[in-house]
Design a protein around this motif. Sequence first.
Motif, PDB file in Angstrom:
ATOM      1  N   GLY A  53       0.810  -1.208   0.000  1.00  0.00           N
ATOM      2  CA  GLY A  53       0.000   0.000   0.000  1.00  0.00           C
ATOM      3  C   GLY A  53       0.845   1.261   0.000  1.00  0.00           C
ATOM      4  N   ALA A  54       1.890   1.281   0.832  1.00  0.00           N
ATOM      5  CA  ALA A  54       2.759   2.459   0.909  1.00  0.00           C
ATOM      6  C   ALA A  54       3.503   2.686  -0.402  1.00  0.00           C
ATOM      7  N   LEU A  55       3.938   1.606  -1.043  1.00  0.00           N
ATOM      8  CA  LEU A  55       4.678   1.742  -2.302  1.00  0.00           C
ATOM      9  C   LEU A  55       3.768   2.151  -3.457  1.00  0.00           C
ATOM     10  N   LEU A  56       2.460   1.864  -3.324  1.00  0.00           N
ATOM     11  CA  LEU A  56       1.516   2.202  -4.387  1.00  0.00           C
ATOM     12  C   LEU A  56       0.940   3.610  -4.255  1.00  0.00           C
ATOM     13  N   ILE A  57       1.349   4.333  -3.216  1.00  0.00           N
ATOM     14  CA  ILE A  57       0.755   5.645  -2.956  1.00  0.00           C
ATOM     15  C   ILE A  57       0.996   6.621  -4.097  1.00  0.00           C
ATOM     16  N   SER A  58       2.117   6.438  -4.817  1.00  0.00           N
ATOM     17  CA  SER A  58       2.416   7.348  -5.927  1.00  0.00           C
ATOM     18  C   SER A  58       1.800   6.875  -7.251  1.00  0.00           C
ATOM     19  N   VAL A  59       1.186   5.696  -7.232  1.00  0.00           N
ATOM     20  CA  VAL A  59       0.617   5.116  -8.452  1.00  0.00           C
ATOM     21  C   VAL A  59      -0.907   5.168  -8.451  1.00  0.00           C
ATOM     22  N   LEU A  60      -1.506   4.803  -7.313  1.00  0.00           N
ATOM     23  CA  LEU A  60      -2.964   4.745  -7.247  1.00  0.00           C
ATOM     24  C   LEU A  60      -3.564   6.131  -7.033  1.00  0.00           C
ATOM     25  N   PRO A  61      -4.741   6.378  -7.598  1.00  0.00           N
ATOM     26  CA  PRO A  61      -5.432   7.659  -7.370  1.00  0.00           C
ATOM     27  C   PRO A  61      -6.097   7.666  -5.996  1.00  0.00           C
ATOM     28  N   THR A  62      -5.425   8.249  -5.014  1.00  0.00           N
ATOM     29  CA  THR A  62      -5.930   8.210  -3.632  1.00  0.00           C
ATOM     30  C   THR A  62      -6.983   9.286  -3.365  1.00  0.00           C
ATOM     31  N   GLY A  63      -7.175  10.204  -4.324  1.00  0.00           N
ATOM     32  CA  GLY A  63      -8.117  11.291  -4.102  1.00  0.00           C
ATOM     33  C   GLY A  63      -9.523  10.812  -3.823  1.00  0.00           C
ATOM     34  N   TRP A  64      -9.990   9.818  -4.589  1.00  0.00           N
ATOM     35  CA  TRP A  64     -11.362   9.330  -4.398  1.00  0.00           C
ATOM     36  C   TRP A  64     -11.510   8.593  -3.077  1.00  0.00           C
ATOM     37  N   ILE A  65     -10.405   7.958  -2.619  1.00  0.00           N
ATOM     38  CA  ILE A  65     -10.461   7.280  -1.319  1.00  0.00           C
ATOM     39  C   ILE A  65     -10.625   8.318  -0.216  1.00  0.00           C
ATOM     40  N   ARG A  66      -9.880   9.411  -0.315  1.00  0.00           N
ATOM     41  CA  ARG A  66      -9.982  10.473   0.680  1.00  0.00           C
ATOM     42  C   ARG A  66     -11.383  11.091   0.698  1.00  0.00           C
ATOM     43  N   MET A  67     -12.043  11.111  -0.449  1.00  0.00           N
ATOM     44  CA  MET A  67     -13.375  11.711  -0.530  1.00  0.00           C
ATOM     45  C   MET A  67     -14.430  10.842   0.154  1.00  0.00           C
ATOM     46  N   ILE A  68     -14.328   9.527  -0.004  1.00  0.00           N
ATOM     47  CA  ILE A  68     -15.354   8.651   0.584  1.00  0.00           C
ATOM     48  C   ILE A  68     -15.000   8.216   2.007  1.00  0.00           C
ATOM     49  N   LEU A  69     -13.740   8.429   2.422  1.00  0.00           N
ATOM     50  CA  LEU A  69     -13.312   7.981   3.741  1.00  0.00           C
ATOM     51  C   LEU A  69     -14.147   8.579   4.874  1.00  0.00           C
ATOM     52  N   PRO A  70     -14.454   9.898   4.864  1.00  0.00           N
ATOM     53  CA  PRO A  70     -15.292  10.431   5.951  1.00  0.00           C
ATOM     54  C   PRO A  70     -16.643   9.733   6.043  1.00  0.00           C
ATOM     55  N   LEU A  71     -17.240   9.411   4.888  1.00  0.00           N
ATOM     56  CA  LEU A  71     -18.529   8.713   4.904  1.00  0.00           C
ATOM     57  C   LEU A  71     -18.390   7.322   5.517  1.00  0.00           C
ATOM     58  N   LEU A  72     -17.296   6.640   5.189  1.00  0.00           N
ATOM     59  CA  LEU A  72     -17.066   5.305   5.746  1.00  0.00           C
ATOM     60  C   LEU A  72     -16.894   5.377   7.265  1.00  0.00           C
ATOM     61  N   LEU A  73     -16.157   6.365   7.733  1.00  0.00           N
ATOM     62  CA  LEU A  73     -15.918   6.506   9.166  1.00  0.00           C
ATOM     63  C   LEU A  73     -17.211   6.855   9.906  1.00  0.00           C
ATOM     64  N   ILE A  74     -18.026   7.715   9.313  1.00  0.00           N
ATOM     65  CA  ILE A  74     -19.312   8.028   9.930  1.00  0.00           C
ATOM     66  C   ILE A  74     -20.200   6.786   9.961  1.00  0.00           C
ATOM     67  N   GLY A  75     -20.114   5.983   8.889  1.00  0.00           N
ATOM     68  CA  GLY A  75     -20.855   4.734   8.867  1.00  0.00           C
ATOM     69  C   GLY A  75     -20.420   3.789   9.988  1.00  0.00           C
ATOM     70  N   ILE A  76     -19.118   3.721  10.241  1.00  0.00           N
ATOM     71  CA  ILE A  76     -18.604   2.900  11.337  1.00  0.00           C
ATOM     72  C   ILE A  76     -19.135   3.406  12.668  1.00  0.00           C
ATOM     73  N   ALA A  77     -19.127   4.725  12.855  1.00  0.00           N
ATOM     74  CA  ALA A  77     -19.628   5.308  14.095  1.00  0.00           C
ATOM     75  C   ALA A  77     -21.100   4.968  14.304  1.00  0.00           C
ATOM     76  N   VAL A  78     -21.897   5.096  13.245  1.00  0.00           N
ATOM     77  CA  VAL A  78     -23.325   4.779  13.339  1.00  0.00           C
ATOM     78  C   VAL A  78     -23.528   3.299  13.659  1.00  0.00           C
ATOM     79  N   PHE A  79     -22.718   2.440  13.026  1.00  0.00           N
ATOM     80  CA  PHE A  79     -22.827   0.998  13.261  1.00  0.00           C
ATOM     81  C   PHE A  79     -22.613   0.669  14.735  1.00  0.00           C
ATOM     82  N   PHE A  80     -21.532   1.183  15.305  1.00  0.00           N
ATOM     83  CA  PHE A  80     -21.221   0.844  16.694  1.00  0.00           C
ATOM     84  C   PHE A  80     -22.144   1.558  17.687  1.00  0.00           C
ATOM     85  N   ALA A  81     -22.696   2.702  17.271  1.00  0.00           N
ATOM     86  CA  ALA A  81     -23.581   3.441  18.175  1.00  0.00           C
ATOM     87  C   ALA A  81     -24.994   2.861  18.209  1.00  0.00           C
TER      88      ALA A  81
END
Length: 252
Positions: free
Chosen positions: A91-119
């Motif tokens: 993963g670390a070596l692929l950071i310069s190859v993979l488009p991480t922008g879209w991951i950063r965009m959906i990551l907050p939604l995923l984290l909020i989903g985790i919070a809702v799941f556990f809550a």
Amino acid sequence: MLEVGFETLLLLLAAGFIAGFMDAVAGGGGLVTVPVLLLAGANPITALATNKIQGLFGAGTAALSYARGGHVNLREQGGAAAIAFGASIAGALLISVLPTGWIRMILPLLLIGIAVFFATKKGLDDGDHVRRLSPIMFAATMVPLCGAYDGLLGPGAGSFYMLAFVSMAGYGILKATAHTKLLNLASNAGALLAFAFVATPWWITGLAMGVAQIAGAAAGAKMAQKQGARLIKPLLVITSVTLAVKLLWDML
């Protein structure tokens, strides 16, 4: 030679202790340490790399504490830890190859989903429940996914490990927390190995913060083993939401 002044080091040590406590209970310690490292003058890559150094000590201490408490068998996790280690390097070596922008965009939604799941999910306590994946399938799917993410980006990796153990392995909250720590240690180590070739970590500062991490992680693991889900669930929800908000703020 120490990379920061004495007063700055004291601030970083305090951050390391708090982060170690948080990571041992529910993860999210990087919310504390990375911003403080940036304030101390580290560039973003150096801050991430240094964070991996000090995080190793906290994760290792927490893993040992939970093992001594009888909540995890570290030897049985050896294979999964090796997979997490290798996946995080990739993963670390692929950071310069993979488009991480879209991951950063959906990551907050995923984290909020985790919070809702556990809550909101009923029946989430320290007792085990239905297992959806065998240990072999879990190690072959969930572990490399979380490990690769930890190397590629990192924020929230502990939350993703926790979600996988609870929802797929059927572990109770305390048992899931205990099993997360060795894998977090392994993926931290893999990412640090990759960063060592492409970044300039603050090694001495990171090691000093690691000592503070040990103290914080020992205190956090001890409290988590006493309180169980009553402490872990609320803190996991809080750290997931806080990290989501921070990521959204950074994007804006």
